[in-house]
Scaffold this motif. Structure first.
Motif, PDB file in Angstrom:
ATOM      1  N   GLU A 170       0.992  -1.198  -0.073  1.00 50.64           N
ATOM      2  CA  GLU A 170       0.104   0.167   0.041  1.00 50.64           C
ATOM      3  C   GLU A 170       1.115   1.300  -0.027  1.00 50.64           C
ATOM      4  O   GLU A 170       0.493   2.487  -0.333  1.00 50.64           O
ATOM      5  CB  GLU A 170      -0.503  -0.092   1.353  1.00 50.64           C
ATOM      6  N   ALA A 171       2.173   0.968   0.586  1.00 50.66           N
ATOM      7  CA  ALA A 171       2.831   2.134  -0.110  1.00 50.66           C
ATOM      8  C   ALA A 171       3.064   2.847  -0.865  1.00 50.66           C
ATOM      9  O   ALA A 171       3.572   3.591  -1.536  1.00 50.66           O
ATOM     10  CB  ALA A 171       4.347   1.925   0.944  1.00 50.66           C
ATOM     11  N   LEU A 172       3.235   1.941  -1.751  1.00 50.57           N
ATOM     12  CA  LEU A 172       2.889   1.885  -3.650  1.00 50.57           C
ATOM     13  C   LEU A 172       1.849   2.577  -3.801  1.00 50.57           C
ATOM     14  O   LEU A 172       1.996   3.596  -5.410  1.00 50.57           O
ATOM     15  CB  LEU A 172       4.015   0.442  -3.698  1.00 50.57           C
ATOM     16  N   PHE A 173       1.089   1.582  -3.521  1.00 51.81           N
ATOM     17  CA  PHE A 173      -0.018   1.573  -4.374  1.00 51.81           C
ATOM     18  C   PHE A 173      -1.443   2.318  -3.780  1.00 51.81           C
ATOM     19  O   PHE A 173      -2.264   3.260  -4.585  1.00 51.81           O
ATOM     20  CB  PHE A 173      -0.851   0.124  -4.923  1.00 51.81           C
ATOM     21  N   GLY A 174      -0.907   3.321  -2.704  1.00 45.01           N
ATOM     22  CA  GLY A 174      -1.858   4.180  -1.730  1.00 45.01           C
ATOM     23  C   GLY A 174      -3.166   2.627  -1.828  1.00 45.01           C
ATOM     24  O   GLY A 174      -3.819   1.558  -1.637  1.00 45.01           O
TER      25      GLY A 174
END
Length: 455
Positions: free
Chosen positions: A87-91
Motif C-alpha cells: 500500500e505504500a506504493l499503490f496507496g
C-alpha cells in the motif's frame, strides 16, 4: 454450471504440512513459495491447510473451489496481507481499495479499457516497439527483461496518460526494479518487521517509492497546468467527481501509480517469459516466424491482423500458463465460509495459486512442457474455467486483461519478425516470485536477424 459449494472430504480439509512452533510454515513458504505451494497441493489435496504465524491459511487447488471463492463468495473476502503490504506504493488505488471506493474507481477507469479504445492503442504500441528494435544490433546480448519493462512502461504512459517518459524512463524502471527487489526481500520477514522500523530494506523501499512519486506527481502537475482534455485515462480521472468534489492530488497519485505500474508489469513479464521459452524451443520460434511471414510478409503487424495470427496467440496463452505474472492470489475471510462439511472461519486466509493450478496434470497434459499447440478451440472449451486464470477472476478480474493480451501478442509478433533470440551460454534463470513472477537476474539473450537460420 460450476457449484458454489463444492463437496470437500473432511480428511482433505484438515491435511497440511507440519509447521514450527510460533512461526508455523512461514520459513518454508518464504524460502520457496512456488515449491511449497506445489507440494501442498500435490500431497494434501484440493484444500490444504498450513499456518503462517497465528493465521490459518487454506490453499484451494480445484477449479470449483476457486470459483466459489472468487465469484460466489467474493463479497465475504478482502485483499490478502501480501498485497496490503504494497500500500505504500499503490496507496488506495484500484488494486488495493475495497468496497464502495473500489466500485467507484473501477467505474471511473473502465472507459479507458473499452474494446474500441484498446484497438486504438495499437499504433502507439507498434511505434514504441519499432523504435526499441531500432536500437538492437545483431550479435549483441541484451537483457530483454529490462528492455520489455522500458518498452511497456513507455507504452502505458502514452496510451493511458498521453505523456512521454523519454527523459524519465531510466529513473522509473530503476525505481520499480528496486521496489520489487526490496519488497521480495522484505516479504521473507514482512510479518515480523513493521513498516516503520528504519531498516536498510525499509529505507530502500521508501526511496524507490519516493522516486516513483516524483515521476507521477510531475505527470499530474503538467496535465493540471495544461488544463486540456486529451480523452485519455488521466483526463477522465481529472474530470471525475466524488462526494467531496474532484480528486485530490493524493487520490490522483494513487490511481495513476496503480495503473502506471500494473499497466505495464503483466505485459512486460509475459513478453520476457515468452521470449525465454521461444529461445529454449527453436522449432516453436521457427513456426511462429513462419506464420508471421505468411500473414504479414515484411509489414509490421496491426491490431486488425491479430485474428489471423492464431499460433502467436497460442504462444502467449501457453506462456501465461507456464509463467503467470500474477502467480498467487490471497484473500482474508471476513465471514465464516461453509464448504460442505467444513467451516473456514472468519480471520483465516485463502490462498489460490495460478502457478499451482496452471501446472496441474489433471487439466494439462505434460504440464511442465511448453506446448502452444495444446490451445485448440476444443481444448479451451473443455477446460474448467478456473483451471486457467492468469488475470484472476470474479468481480476483481484485472481491468486491463484484454489490453495486456492484445499488447503481448502484437509486441511479440513485431519482435520475432525482426530478431531471433538464443539463450546466453551458461546463464541459468532463477525464478523470483515477488508480487509478480520475475526472473531474478534479468534475462540476457543473444540476438540474430530473423532472416538467418535459427540454430
Amino acid at each position: 454450471m460450476l457449484s458454489t459449494t463444492p463437496s470437500i472430504t473432511p480428511h482433505r480439509i484438515l491435511s497440511g504440512p507440519n509447521g514450527l512452533p510460533l512461526v508455523g510454515n512461514l520459513l518454508s513458504l518464504t524460502r520457496d513459495p512456488l515449491g511449497f505451494l506445489t507440494r501442498c497441493a500435490r500431497e494434501y489435496g484440493d484444500i490444504a491447510h498450513y499456518r503462517v504465524l497465528n493465521v490459518d491459511v487454506y490453499l484451494l487447488s480445484q477449479p470449483d473451489y476457486v470459483e466459489a471463492a472468487l465469484v460466489a463468495n467474493s463479497h465475504k473476502l478482502r485483499k490478502g496481507r501480501a498485497l496490503r503490504a504494497g500500500e505504500a506504493l499503490f496507496g488506495n488505488g484500484l488494486l488495493t481499495s475495497e468496497g464502495a471506493a473500489w466500485q467507484r474507481q473501477r467505474r471511473q477507469a473502465q472507459p479507458a479499457f473499452h474494446r474500441e479504445r484498446i484497438a486504438a492503442y495499437g499504433e502507439a504500441m507498434a511505434h514504441h516497439t519499432l523504435r526499441m528494435l531500432g536500437g538492437w544490433q545483431s550479435g549483441e546480448t541484451r537483457d530483454v527483461d529490462a528492455d520489455m519493462r522500458q518498452l511497456t512502461l513507455s507504452i502505458a504512459a502514452e496510451t493511458l496518460f498521453n505523456v512521454s517518459l523519454d527523459d524519465e524512463i531510466d529513473e522509473a524502471t530503476a525505481a520499480l526494479r528496486m521496489y520489487f527487489r526490496e519488497f521480495r526481500n522484505r516479504s521473507d520477514t514482512a510479518l515480523l518487521i513493521p513498516d516503520w522500523l528504519p531498516t536498510p530494506g525499509n529505507l530502500r523501499l521508501r526511496l524507490a517509492t519516493r522516486r516513483l512519486d516524483e515521476v507521477i506527481y510531475r505527470i499530474i502537475r503538467r496535465r493540471r497546468a495544461s488544463n486540456t482534455d486529451r480523452g485519455d485515462l488521466l483526463s477522465m480521472l481529472l474530470r471525475a467527481q466524488t462526494e467531496d468534489g474532484r480528486l485530490t492530488d493524493q487520490q490522483l497519485r494513487d490511481e495513476v501509480m496503480t495503473l502506471f505500474v500494473a499497466g505495464h508489469e503483466t505485459t512486460a513479464l509475459a513478453l520476457t517469459w515468452a521470449l525465454y521459452l521461444l529461445a529454449q524451443h527453436p522449432s516453436i520460434q521457427e513456426r511462429l516466424l513462419a506464420e508471421l511471414r505468411s500473414v504479414l510478409g515484411e509489414q509490421p503487424p496491426k491490431v486488425n491482423d491479430l485474428p489471423n495470427l492464431p499460433y502467436n496467440q497460442m504462444v502467449i496463452k501457453e506462456t501465461l500458463r507456464m509463467y503467470p505474472p500474477v502467480w498467487t492470489i490471497s484473500r482474508v475471510v471476513l465471514e465464516d465460509l461453509q464448504f460442505d462439511d467444513y467451516k473456514v472461519q472468519k480471520g483465516s486466509s485463502l490462498a489460490i495459486s495460478q502457478w499451482v493450478m496452471h501446472r496441474d496434470p489433471r487439466y494439462f497434459d505434460r504440464p511442465d512442457e511448453f506446448r502452444p499447440d495444446r490451445w485448440t478451440e476444443d481444448f479451451a472449451s473443455r477446460l474448467p474455467k478456473f483451471a486457467y486464470f492468469p488475470f484472476g477472476g470474479g468481480p476483481r478480474v484485472c481491468i486491463g486483461a484484454s489490453l495486456a493480451q492484445m499488447e503481448a501478442v502484437l509486441l511479440l509478433a513485431t519482435i520475432v519478425q525482426r530478431f531471433r533470440l538464443r539463450p546466453t551460454p551458461g546463464f541459468q534463470v532463477e525464478l523470483w516470485p515477488t508480487l509478480t513472477l520475475h526472473p531474478k537476474h534479468g534475462m540476457p539473450m543473444c540476438l540474430s536477424p530473423s532472416s538467418g537460420e535459427l540454430r
